[in-house]
Motif scaffolding. Structure first.
Motif, PDB file in Angstrom:
ATOM      1  N   SER A 172      -5.085   8.477  11.182  1.00 52.02           N
ATOM      2  CA  SER A 172      -4.435   8.909   9.886  1.00 52.02           C
ATOM      3  C   SER A 172      -4.520  10.434   9.683  1.00 52.02           C
ATOM      4  CB  SER A 172      -5.180   8.033   8.547  1.00 52.02           C
ATOM      5  OG  SER A 172      -6.624   8.628   8.652  1.00 52.02           O
ATOM      6  N   ARG A 189       0.690  -1.489  -0.285  1.00 51.61           N
ATOM      7  CA  ARG A 189       0.088  -0.003  -0.030  1.00 51.61           C
ATOM      8  C   ARG A 189       0.850   1.372  -0.013  1.00 51.61           C
ATOM      9  NH1 ARG A 189      -3.885  -0.133   4.829  1.00 51.61           N
ATOM     10  NH2 ARG A 189      -4.635   1.754   3.884  1.00 51.61           N
ATOM     11  N   GLU A 225      -2.684   4.853   5.040  1.00 51.87           N
ATOM     12  CA  GLU A 225      -3.930   5.713   4.775  1.00 51.87           C
ATOM     13  C   GLU A 225      -3.627   7.139   4.748  1.00 51.87           C
ATOM     14  OE1 GLU A 225      -8.404   6.327   6.653  1.00 51.87           O
ATOM     15  OE2 GLU A 225      -7.337   4.686   7.219  1.00 51.87           O
ATOM     16  N   ASN A 236      -2.493   3.084  10.166  1.00 50.53           N
ATOM     17  CA  ASN A 236      -3.048   4.172   9.765  1.00 50.53           C
ATOM     18  C   ASN A 236      -2.079   4.950   8.892  1.00 50.53           C
ATOM     19  OD1 ASN A 236      -5.590   4.002  10.925  1.00 50.53           O
ATOM     20  ND2 ASN A 236      -4.873   4.540  12.829  1.00 50.53           N
TER      21      ASN A 236
END
Length: 343
Positions: free
Chosen positions: A169, A52, A197, A194
């Motif tokens: 986040s 990610r 994100e 977090n």
């Protein structure tokens, strides 16, 4: 407490951005304030959801620096290789994530070298000279051990997102944007829920504020080559020793000459493309481009002057000869035939 900062680290942080220890190790907590650069750095200590983070960085065209824990790399060699394959910078974060100030010098060195071997095996890249101590914990003895292990640059941080504490986040994003500054080094962790994100908002916010997001070695000192193993060398041009205001240099086995001096020497024209951070030289109808971190055509900045590697240019020009005299330690350059041909 996740982040333990020793008295020595606090002194470094508040009084100087770069400190040279007795072991010739640079301790760097922030970069050059003259440049609107900022670095995103990630400690990779656990977890497997690094994709990610990598995908977000790719989508924005941003390069970051990852400090790899050896034990994590040993368990996730393919993920470690992905970091390098996507063009990011890596450093050593030890093998075991011990608090180094509580261990002997021999134990510290062994742990660093163990991590180094694992990282090299997985990625094909030696993490030297970049190192980050777990928890930012350092003292004189630790610095000496780091230096003896072969690492000359210890990277701390000036902006701690505290993502390790479980904050949201949006709080992570705000911790960066509210404290952003020229030469900032941001600390994050890839194994925090977090952080991935928060990353898009961090990147967009920094870019809106006109920051250049760069690897940590560029933000810590945009002219870092002037403090890393280079030395002035002598050049003999057409049978005579040539004196330059900006002497040629030898860096990592490659000879460099100030771009302007090379252009003047060969009767060419030079220009600087600021948005791309590159030098363009036109010689005899041919154009050569040199960028910072540009691979073979790697541009160095020393005292804010651009230096370019000689051989990639000379080898493409007819009637110019270049030879390194290893016995007498100087460069022989023969330009007479080239200049006559292009009069």
């Amino acid at each position: 407490m996740k982040k333990i900062i020793t008295i020595a680290t606090i002194i470094i942080y508040f009084f100087c951005s770069v400190s040279i220890t007795e072991a010739r190790v640079q301790s760097i907590s922030r970069g050059d304030s003259e440049y609107r650069n900022i670095a995103l750095t990630f400690d990779v200590e656990g977890g497997t959801d690094i994709n990610r983070v990598l995908q977000t960085l790719d989508s924005y065209g941003v390069k970051a620096t990852f400090f790899l824990l050896g034990s994590w790399v040993e368990n996730n060699p393919n993920l470690a290789k992905q970091i390098v394959d996507r063009g990011h910078e890596i450093g050593n974060h030890t093998y075991s994530h011990h608090l180094l100030t509580r261990h002997s010098k021999d134990v510290i060195i062994a742990d660093i070298k163990r991590a180094e071997q694992v990282i090299k095996k997985a990625t094909g890249v030696n993490p030297q000279p970049l190192f980050r101590p777990p928890y930012g914990a350092v003292d004189k003895r630790v610095y000496n051990a780091i230096g003896e292990a072969g690492y000359s640059q210890v990277y701390l941080w000036s902006i701690d997102t505290r993502d390790w504490s479980g904050i949201s986040s949006s709080q992570i994003t705000n911790s960066v944007l509210d404290n952003a500054h020229n030469g900032g080094i941001v600390l994050m962790h890839v194994n925090r829920n977090n952080t991935p994100e928060a990353l898009p908002g961090i990147i967009e916010g920094l870019q809106q504020r006109k920051y250049n997001i760069v690897p940590v070695t560029q933000v810590s000192n945009p002219t870092r080559e002037e403090i890393i193993n280079y030395k002035p060398i002598t050049m003999r041009v057409d049978g005579r020793f040539k004196v330059f205001d900006r002497p040629p240099i030898l860096h990592n086995g490659t000879s460099y000459l100030a771009a302007r001096d090379l252009a003047e020497l060969l009767g060419g024209k030079i220009s600087w493309v600021d948005e791309e951070k590159k030098v363009v030289i036109n010689l005899s109808g041919q154009t050569y481009s040199f960028k910072l971190q540009g691979g073979e055509n790697h541009l160095l900045l020393i005292n804010r002057r651009a230096y370019i590697p000689l051989r990639p240019v000379i080898e493409q020009l007819d009637d110019i000869e270049i030879r390194w005299d290893s016995k007498n330690n100087y460069i022989n350059l023969n330009t007479i035939n080239f200049l006559r041909k292009n009069e």
